[in-house]
Design an enzyme around this catalytic site. Structure first.
Site, PDB file in Angstrom:
ATOM      1  N   SER A 139      33.141  33.965  39.960  1.00 25.34           N
ATOM      2  CA  SER A 139      33.930  33.273  38.939  1.00 25.34           C
ATOM      3  C   SER A 139      35.272  34.098  38.428  1.00 25.34           C
ATOM      4  O   SER A 139      35.094  34.615  39.138  1.00 25.34           O
ATOM      5  CB  SER A 139      33.065  33.658  38.059  1.00 25.34           C
ATOM      6  OG  SER A 139      32.261  34.725  37.580  1.00 25.34           O
ATOM      7  N   CYS A 140      35.434  32.940  37.392  1.00 18.11           N
ATOM      8  CA  CYS A 140      37.461  33.990  36.912  1.00 18.11           C
ATOM      9  C   CYS A 140      36.769  35.182  36.081  1.00 18.11           C
ATOM     10  O   CYS A 140      35.743  34.952  35.444  1.00 18.11           O
ATOM     11  CB  CYS A 140      37.750  32.719  35.986  1.00 18.11           C
ATOM     12  SG  CYS A 140      39.726  33.208  35.477  1.00 18.11           S
ATOM     13  N   PRO A 141      37.247  36.369  36.610  1.00 17.50           N
ATOM     14  CA  PRO A 141      38.686  36.607  36.880  1.00 17.50           C
ATOM     15  C   PRO A 141      38.905  36.564  38.513  1.00 17.50           C
ATOM     16  O   PRO A 141      39.733  37.539  38.859  1.00 17.50           O
ATOM     17  CB  PRO A 141      39.519  36.906  36.124  1.00 17.50           C
ATOM     18  CG  PRO A 141      38.766  38.007  35.801  1.00 17.50           C
ATOM     19  CD  PRO A 141      36.763  37.386  35.069  1.00 17.50           C
TER      20      PRO A 141
END
Lengths: 380, 79
Positions: free
Chosen positions: B17-19
């Site tokens: 998942s981001c980042p």
């Protein structure tokens, strides 16, 4: 005898051991199940305490208690270091023993480790509040810091307690104002990506507060090197930032034990994000910071994961099919100064809502910190 | 043969998942020589905007973004 081994005596391992002792008390009393907690440190450490040490609000001794005082008497406690995990033979090797331990179900809860030496000059040039020694040194430095440029730089992502880097500049801003020193101190906050935090809502919240409180935000700031003599931080992006007091969130790493056991290439255990079962081995779970799941490395995550894994392990110990799953639930308090705080709650893929900071939430956070010892005992 | 058919380095950040994908890329690029062609594989839509922005900031070249069935391949050249 069904043998359950838990490696690591932090939040995840301790809560799990106590939950299992309660859930499987009949089976343990009958001699059919053993719950063993193996930890190298005879003390249990509540790391969020360290955030308050630089401001003189807590001491490092406040952060620890002997683990034997926290663990249910039905848990077999072994103070020793696990040196090898053999997932083919279901065996653990211990540092101080010639014999090895067999397990039927294993949980790794070995946490995250600080690795400041991964960035040249960082260990020499920067302070941090992610451990007892660092927090005490920063307290002494801050007490004498009357003017100059204070930089809080998030060097490593992921890291423990994702809220803490945002909290520190807001707290230090308030703390300096209370002492009449704020106008002589410039404060900067740096983050590796193009916003102030990985979670967009937290980034937006922090950006507004930073602007309001005259804290300079630097984004796309990936520290390549620190020059402790010149007091300059150099980035991968080619920028330089001068500092007088550098507080860094150091790079973190998982565990060599995990790498050597073939459970995760970078030291974090590859797991199914819902069952928390290792993808590379049977009968192995991971919880807490060492588990590679797409949420924050936070104590609340370890706590909720421990509850799920306790249910799954107890089901298997009874010969039942486990059904409990972890949905990514994460709860974080965020201090917005020295006497106000907010909190966020979210699950996998969910963007948290950041409430307006308030004094009652600050006191709730401090109250939770005190009642944490009941959490560790499995009571909360 | 184009650069994107045969990247020198492939970074598999699918499901991070981001980042995560951007941080995986930044960590790797630091170790690579100029001229190296990298493929970053990501399932995170934000990466398709965050990564090009970072490449511009850090002075590397975006070569191409290709949408696959269930992920994106972001190709870049290290400067």
């Amino acid at each position: 005898m069904h043998r359950i081994a838990i490696v690591g005596g932090g939040t995840g391992g301790t809560v799990l051991a106590n939950r299992l002792a309660s859930e499987l008390q009949t089976e343990i009393a009958d001699g059919n199940v053993e719950v063993r907690l193996i930890t190298a440190d005879p003390n249990h450490v509540y790391k969020p305490t360290f955030l308050y040490v630089p401001f003189g609000k807590k001491t490092v001794d406040d952060a620890k208690r002997p683990i034997e005082e926290l663990v249910d008497r039905r848990v077999t406690l072994t103070i020793d270091e696990v040196t090898d995990v053999d997932t083919d033979q279901n065996r653990l090797s211990l540092a101080d023993r010639t014999t090895s331990l067999r397990y039927d179900q294993l949980v790794l809860a070995t946490g995250a480790n600080l690795e400041p030496e991964a960035v040249p000059g960082l260990a020499e040039g920067a302070h941090h509040f992610y451990g007892p020694d660092g927090a005490e040194r920063l307290r002494d430095e801050l007490a004498d810091f009357t003017e100059g440029h204070l930089v809080l730089s998030v060097v490593g992502v992921p890291h423990m307690c994702p809220a803490a880097p945002v909290e520190f500049p807001l707290m230090v801003d308030d703390w300096l104002r209370e002492r009449g020193r704020r106008e002589d101190v410039e404060i900067s906050y740096t983050y590796p990506i193009n916003r102030a935090h990985g979670l967009e809502s937290v980034a937006d919240w922090a950006t507004d507060l930073f602007e309001e409180r005259d804290i300079t935000l630097e984004t796309f700031f990936n520290v390549d090197e620190v020059d402790p003599d010149a007091e300059v931080v150099e980035t991968v992006e080619g920028t330089e930032l001068e500092y007088d007091l550098l507080v860094a969130i150091p790079p973190h790493r998982g565990s060599d034990l995990v790498i050597d056991a073939g459970l995760g290439e970078d030291g974090w255990v590859d797991v199914d994000r819902h069952t928390l079962e290792a993808t590379a081995a049977e009968d192995v779970y991971a919880i807490g910071d060492v588990a590679d799941v797409p949420t924050s490395k936070a104590g609340s995550v370890a706590h909720y994961e421990a509850g799920v894994v306790a249910d799954r392990i107890a089901s298997r110990a009874r010969g039942q099919t486990p059904t409990a799953i972890y949905d990514g639930k994460t709860v974080c308090f965020l201090e917005a100064g020295m006497d106000e705080a907010t909190f966020i709650e979210f699950t996998y893929g969910e963007e948290p809502y950041v409430r307006e900071p308030s004094k009652p939430l600050h006191w709730t956070k401090l109250g939770y910190n005190e009642s944490y010892w009941l959490t560790a005992r499995g009571l909360l | 043969m184009t650069d994107t058919d045969d990247p020198d380095v492939t970074i598999d950040s699918k499901d991070a998942s981001c980042p995560g994908p951007l941080m995986d890329l930044i960590g790797k690029v630091k170790t690579l020589d100029a001229g190296t062609v990298v493929e970053l594989q990501t399932t995170e839509r934000n990466s398709t905007t965050d990564v090009p922005e970072w490449l511009e900031e850090a002075g590397h070249d975006l070569v191409e973004i290709e949408e696959r069935d269930d992920y994106w391949s972001i190709y870049l050249e290290v400067n």
